[in-house]
Design a protein around this motif. Structure first.
Motif, PDB file in Angstrom:
ATOM      1  N   LEU A  10       2.627 -36.887  26.880  1.00 20.14           N
ATOM      2  CA  LEU A  10       2.290 -38.083  26.115  1.00 20.14           C
ATOM      3  C   LEU A  10       2.876 -39.297  26.829  1.00 20.14           C
ATOM      4  O   LEU A  10       4.083 -39.423  26.976  1.00 20.14           O
ATOM      5  N   ARG A  60      -3.053 -47.133  22.532  1.00 17.18           N
ATOM      6  CA  ARG A  60      -3.140 -45.673  22.680  1.00 17.18           C
ATOM      7  C   ARG A  60      -4.253 -45.282  23.652  1.00 17.18           C
ATOM      8  O   ARG A  60      -4.176 -44.246  24.300  1.00 17.18           O
ATOM      9  N   GLU A  66      -8.003 -37.555  19.191  1.00 19.28           N
ATOM     10  CA  GLU A  66      -6.669 -37.611  18.605  1.00 19.28           C
ATOM     11  C   GLU A  66      -6.352 -36.379  17.761  1.00 19.28           C
ATOM     12  O   GLU A  66      -5.180 -36.073  17.537  1.00 19.28           O
ATOM     13  N   LEU A 125      -4.716 -34.291  20.307  1.00 19.76           N
ATOM     14  CA  LEU A 125      -3.426 -34.858  20.690  1.00 19.76           C
ATOM     15  C   LEU A 125      -2.367 -34.585  19.628  1.00 19.76           C
ATOM     16  O   LEU A 125      -1.191 -34.353  19.945  1.00 19.76           O
ATOM     17  N   ARG A 126      -2.767 -34.589  18.372  1.00 23.12           N
ATOM     18  CA  ARG A 126      -1.830 -34.255  17.309  1.00 23.12           C
ATOM     19  C   ARG A 126      -1.431 -32.783  17.373  1.00 23.12           C
ATOM     20  O   ARG A 126      -0.295 -32.423  17.044  1.00 23.12           O
ATOM     21  N   TYR A 131       3.344 -37.662  18.308  1.00 22.26           N
ATOM     22  CA  TYR A 131       2.113 -38.444  18.381  1.00 22.26           C
ATOM     23  C   TYR A 131       1.889 -39.226  17.099  1.00 22.26           C
ATOM     24  O   TYR A 131       1.386 -40.361  17.132  1.00 22.26           O
TER      25      TYR A 131
END
Length: 232
Positions: free
Chosen positions: A153, A163, A206, A209-210, A217
């Motif tokens: 990240l 972001r 996302e 990404l979470r 994140y």
């Protein structure tokens, strides 16, 4: 961070279109130069040259950066970011330009507006390239659905505030290309289509990404802007 996955079939289509129109270019130049004033002809040459150079630089630099970061063996022509729909959009913008400069030449003489578009093109490129270089190996043109060891990240540089700075840069760049040539219809169309694309893509990206970074994140999203207006 992660950019658009686009179908590269448009490359062949683009080359085919160029092969078809290349023999006609001298005739088209002669035709337009005889039908419009020298001032308008200069405007057309300058604006179209700026747009073509902006497009060529954008796509070639994307491919070169991808190779320099990931290595030639790990990069495909998809990193040129050219799709069939993209080619059609650019062809539409070119047709709009030629029609408008013939029937409404005064529309293209708005140099303040055109220079604002040029500034947007340069600014968008800078943001996007900074995003790619800052992210390094964590940047790919495809959304990753599996976490890899080198995928971390990124929270420094432009990612400290945005972001998705690469998406922000592309939105500014794409709209800027149309403002630069004073294309009102294409400006609105590009803005809507690109925004709509990211509206659908960002939540999907996302989600993964979470999964990869969890609470880290979540904290990051609370502290930053997505980079695209009206998208949280």
């Amino acid at each position: 961070m992660i950019n658009m996955e686009l179908n590269v079939s448009g490359v062949g289509m683009l080359m085919h279109i160029y092969d078809d129109i290349e023999p006609l270019i001298p005739s088209l130049v002669s035709y337009f130069s005889s039908m419009i004033s020298d001032t308008i002809f200069f405007t057309m040459c300058r604006q179209l040259l700026q747009m073509f150079l902006a497009i060529i630089f954008f796509h070639c630099s994307e491919y070169i950066l991808a190779i320099s970061i990931h290595g030639k063996n790990n990069v495909t022509l998809k990193s040129l970011l050219i799709s069939k729909n993209y080619v059609l959009a650019m062809v539409f913008s070119l047709i709009e330009y030629l029609v408008e400069i013939y029937f409404f030449p005064e529309l293209k003489e708005r140099w303040l507006l055109s220079n604002i578009g040029l500034a947007m093109v340069v600014f968008g490129e800078i943001i996007r390239k900074l995003a790619i270089i800052t992210a390094g190996r964590s940047f790919t043109h495809l959304i990753k659905i599996h976490h890899e060891e080198h995928h971390v990240l990124i929270r420094h540089g432009v990612y400290r505030y945005l972001r998705h700075p690469s998406y922000c840069g592309f939105l500014i760049w794409s709209v800027g290309t149309q403002i630069m040539v004073c294309n009102p219809l294409s400006t609105l169309a590009f803005a809507f289509v690109v925004w709509r694309f990211f509206q659908q893509r960002i939540p999907y990206e996302e989600f993964f990404l979470r999964q990869f970074f969890g609470l880290e994140y979540e904290e990051y999203t609370d502290q930053t802007f997505s980079g695209i207006p009206f998208i949280k």
